[in-house]
Design a protein around this motif. Structure first.
Motif, PDB file in Angstrom:
ATOM      1  N   UNK A   1     -80.584-119.006  30.203  1.00  0.00           N
ATOM      2  CA  UNK A   1     -80.577-119.269  28.763  1.00  0.00           C
ATOM      3  C   UNK A   1     -79.383-118.644  28.052  1.00  0.00           C
ATOM      4  N   UNK A   2     -78.466-118.033  28.793  1.00  0.00           N
ATOM      5  CA  UNK A   2     -77.333-117.378  28.153  1.00  0.00           C
ATOM      6  C   UNK A   2     -76.276-118.407  27.755  1.00  0.00           C
ATOM      7  N   UNK A   3     -75.522-118.148  26.707  1.00  0.00           N
ATOM      8  CA  UNK A   3     -74.419-119.045  26.341  1.00  0.00           C
ATOM      9  C   UNK A   3     -73.401-119.198  27.466  1.00  0.00           C
ATOM     10  N   UNK A   4     -73.154-118.122  28.204  1.00  0.00           N
ATOM     11  CA  UNK A   4     -72.178-118.199  29.297  1.00  0.00           C
ATOM     12  C   UNK A   4     -72.638-119.172  30.373  1.00  0.00           C
ATOM     13  N   UNK A   5     -73.918-119.162  30.673  1.00  0.00           N
ATOM     14  CA  UNK A   5     -74.439-120.084  31.689  1.00  0.00           C
ATOM     15  C   UNK A   5     -74.368-121.529  31.182  1.00  0.00           C
ATOM     16  N   UNK A   6     -74.747-121.740  29.942  1.00  0.00           N
ATOM     17  CA  UNK A   6     -74.679-123.093  29.368  1.00  0.00           C
ATOM     18  C   UNK A   6     -73.240-123.608  29.374  1.00  0.00           C
ATOM     19  N   UNK A   7     -72.288-122.744  29.036  1.00  0.00           N
ATOM     20  CA  UNK A   7     -70.881-123.148  29.036  1.00  0.00           C
ATOM     21  C   UNK A   7     -70.410-123.497  30.448  1.00  0.00           C
ATOM     22  N   UNK A   8     -70.842-122.696  31.431  1.00  0.00           N
ATOM     23  CA  UNK A   8     -70.444-122.944  32.818  1.00  0.00           C
ATOM     24  C   UNK A   8     -70.998-124.280  33.308  1.00  0.00           C
ATOM     25  N   UNK A   9     -72.273-124.543  33.001  1.00  0.00           N
ATOM     26  CA  UNK A   9     -72.869-125.824  33.382  1.00  0.00           C
ATOM     27  C   UNK A   9     -72.111-126.989  32.753  1.00  0.00           C
ATOM     28  N   UNK A  10     -71.783-126.844  31.484  1.00  0.00           N
ATOM     29  CA  UNK A  10     -71.071-127.915  30.783  1.00  0.00           C
ATOM     30  C   UNK A  10     -69.689-128.137  31.396  1.00  0.00           C
ATOM     31  N   UNK A  11     -69.035-127.057  31.807  1.00  0.00           N
ATOM     32  CA  UNK A  11     -67.699-127.189  32.397  1.00  0.00           C
ATOM     33  C   UNK A  11     -67.764-127.915  33.737  1.00  0.00           C
ATOM     34  N   UNK A  12     -68.781-127.611  34.530  1.00  0.00           N
ATOM     35  CA  UNK A  12     -68.923-128.279  35.823  1.00  0.00           C
ATOM     36  C   UNK A  12     -69.243-129.761  35.620  1.00  0.00           C
ATOM     37  N   UNK A  13     -70.154-130.065  34.700  1.00  0.00           N
ATOM     38  CA  UNK A  13     -70.481-131.466  34.439  1.00  0.00           C
ATOM     39  C   UNK A  13     -69.258-132.221  33.925  1.00  0.00           C
ATOM     40  N   UNK A  14     -68.460-131.573  33.072  1.00  0.00           N
ATOM     41  CA  UNK A  14     -67.252-132.213  32.548  1.00  0.00           C
ATOM     42  C   UNK A  14     -66.253-132.483  33.671  1.00  0.00           C
ATOM     43  N   UNK A  15     -66.120-131.523  34.592  1.00  0.00           N
ATOM     44  CA  UNK A  15     -65.209-131.709  35.722  1.00  0.00           C
ATOM     45  C   UNK A  15     -65.633-132.913  36.551  1.00  0.00           C
ATOM     46  N   UNK A  16     -66.938-133.056  36.762  1.00  0.00           N
ATOM     47  CA  UNK A  16     -67.449-134.200  37.518  1.00  0.00           C
ATOM     48  C   UNK A  16     -67.177-135.505  36.779  1.00  0.00           C
ATOM     49  N   UNK A  17     -67.444-135.520  35.481  1.00  0.00           N
ATOM     50  CA  UNK A  17     -67.247-136.740  34.697  1.00  0.00           C
ATOM     51  C   UNK A  17     -65.778-137.168  34.701  1.00  0.00           C
ATOM     52  N   UNK A  18     -64.869-136.205  34.568  1.00  0.00           N
ATOM     53  CA  UNK A  18     -63.443-136.525  34.547  1.00  0.00           C
ATOM     54  C   UNK A  18     -62.973-137.103  35.875  1.00  0.00           C
ATOM     55  N   UNK A  19     -63.585-136.627  36.974  1.00  0.00           N
ATOM     56  CA  UNK A  19     -63.174-137.085  38.302  1.00  0.00           C
ATOM     57  C   UNK A  19     -63.973-138.286  38.781  1.00  0.00           C
ATOM     58  N   UNK A  20     -64.973-138.707  37.997  1.00  0.00           N
ATOM     59  CA  UNK A  20     -65.823-139.811  38.415  1.00  0.00           C
ATOM     60  C   UNK A  20     -66.745-139.451  39.559  1.00  0.00           C
ATOM     61  N   UNK A  21     -67.134-138.191  39.631  1.00  0.00           N
ATOM     62  CA  UNK A  21     -68.016-137.712  40.688  1.00  0.00           C
ATOM     63  C   UNK A  21     -69.375-137.319  40.098  1.00  0.00           C
ATOM     64  N   UNK A  22     -70.387-137.293  40.938  1.00  0.00           N
ATOM     65  CA  UNK A  22     -71.733-136.927  40.494  1.00  0.00           C
ATOM     66  C   UNK A  22     -71.863-135.411  40.358  1.00  0.00           C
ATOM     67  N   UNK A  23     -72.663-134.997  39.404  1.00  0.00           N
ATOM     68  CA  UNK A  23     -73.041-133.587  39.279  1.00  0.00           C
ATOM     69  C   UNK A  23     -74.400-133.398  39.943  1.00  0.00           C
ATOM     70  N   UNK A  24     -74.526-132.332  40.720  1.00  0.00           N
ATOM     71  CA  UNK A  24     -75.776-132.060  41.419  1.00  0.00           C
ATOM     72  C   UNK A  24     -76.315-130.691  41.085  1.00  0.00           C
ATOM     73  N   UNK A  25     -77.611-130.508  41.335  1.00  0.00           N
ATOM     74  CA  UNK A  25     -78.258-129.234  41.060  1.00  0.00           C
ATOM     75  C   UNK A  25     -79.567-129.175  41.838  1.00  0.00           C
ATOM     76  N   UNK A  26     -80.071-127.966  42.026  1.00  0.00           N
ATOM     77  CA  UNK A  26     -81.373-127.773  42.667  1.00  0.00           C
ATOM     78  C   UNK A  26     -82.392-127.448  41.581  1.00  0.00           C
ATOM     79  N   UNK A  27     -83.381-128.338  41.411  1.00  0.00           N
ATOM     80  CA  UNK A  27     -84.526-128.081  40.546  1.00  0.00           C
ATOM     81  C   UNK A  27     -85.573-127.399  41.428  1.00  0.00           C
TER      82      UNK A  27
END
Length: 249
Positions: free
Chosen positions: A186-212
């Motif tokens: 729930x930290x802002x740093x974690x939210x920012x990191x997640x957003x950066x990874x998702x953005x990197x995937x979107x820019x490269x046309x790759x899927x973002x993955x995660x473990x639920x």
């Protein structure tokens, strides 16, 4: 059987692919999970108790139900990766990737010449030679680097841009620990990191993955709504504990 190519096509068309996660060394348990409608089943060789011999038997159990066998490696070990691919592994999830060049070097061991330098031989993965030409000329495993440190987040765009990378897989627990608050998502740093990874995937046309990790459907749907498409849902052990935990009350 669902193959790496099938899952790659699913992801490239913007659809979700859901996998099971095996930590206990039981081909029978793997077969139970494989019959539950998953696309792939990942053998966790980093935090699980599964060795290469059991992994091979798990792969057979998965294939029996048309499910693609994956493995999460304990490290970016190219020679273990080669052995797992020879056993029939269709996809590799690689922990703690922090450099595009390091991952490129690792991936070269997973691809046959001329694309890479994977060893060529007769093995279960090519049906001991029966599908040798098909595997040699057409097979490419699904390759998924895990982003789970500050350094990995910083390098995410370069890693996602590699042509052999199919998705980036965010490791929430290790990433939160790297950010200084293990298990706090729930930290802002974690939210920012997640957003950066998702953005990197979107820019490269790759899927973002995660473990639920929690085996609850609301959590799975939330990950989809967040934009994740390659999703590991629960684990064998967590699913068992989730069902029987009320007995402790």
């Amino acid at each position: 059987m669902t193959s790496a190519a099938d899952i790659r096509s699913t992801l490239r068309h913007g659809r979700s692919s859901i996998g099971a996660w095996l930590t206990l060394p039981s081909p029978e348990l793997a077969e139970c999970l494989a019959g539950c409608g998953f696309d792939w089943l990942a053998v966790d060789m980093e935090h699980g108790a599964i060795g290469i011999e059991t992994a091979g038997r798990v792969f057979i159990a998965a294939e029996r139900h048309g499910v693609a066998p994956f493995a999460r490696l304990p490290s970016a070990d190219p020679y273990l990766a080669r052995r797992l691919l020879d056993q029939g592994c269709q996809g590799l999830i690689v922990p703690v990737v922090e450099s595009a060049e390091d991952f490129r070097a690792f991936a070269s061991h997973c691809l046959y010449p001329p694309a890479g330098k994977r060893g060529v031989g007769l093995s279960r993965g090519n049906q001991f030679g029966d599908s040798f030409d098909t595997m040699l000329n057409h097979f490419q495993p699904l390759l998924v680097p895990q982003i789970e440190t500050r350094a990995g987040v910083a390098a995410a765009a370069a890693i996602a841009a590699l042509p052999m990378v199919d998705a980036l897989f965010l490791g929430p627990y290790d990433l939160s620990a790297s950010l200084g608050q293990a298990g706090n998502f729930a930290t802002p740093a974690f939210a920012d990191a997640m957003a950066e990874v998702r953005h990197a995937c979107a820019e490269a046309g790759k899927a973002a993955g995660i473990h639920q990790v929690a085996p609850v459907l609301d959590g799975l749907e939330a990950r989809k709504e967040e934009g994740f498409r390659l999703i590991a849902f629960g684990t064998d052990a967590q699913a068992i504990r989730h069902v029987f935990a009320p007995l402790k009350a």
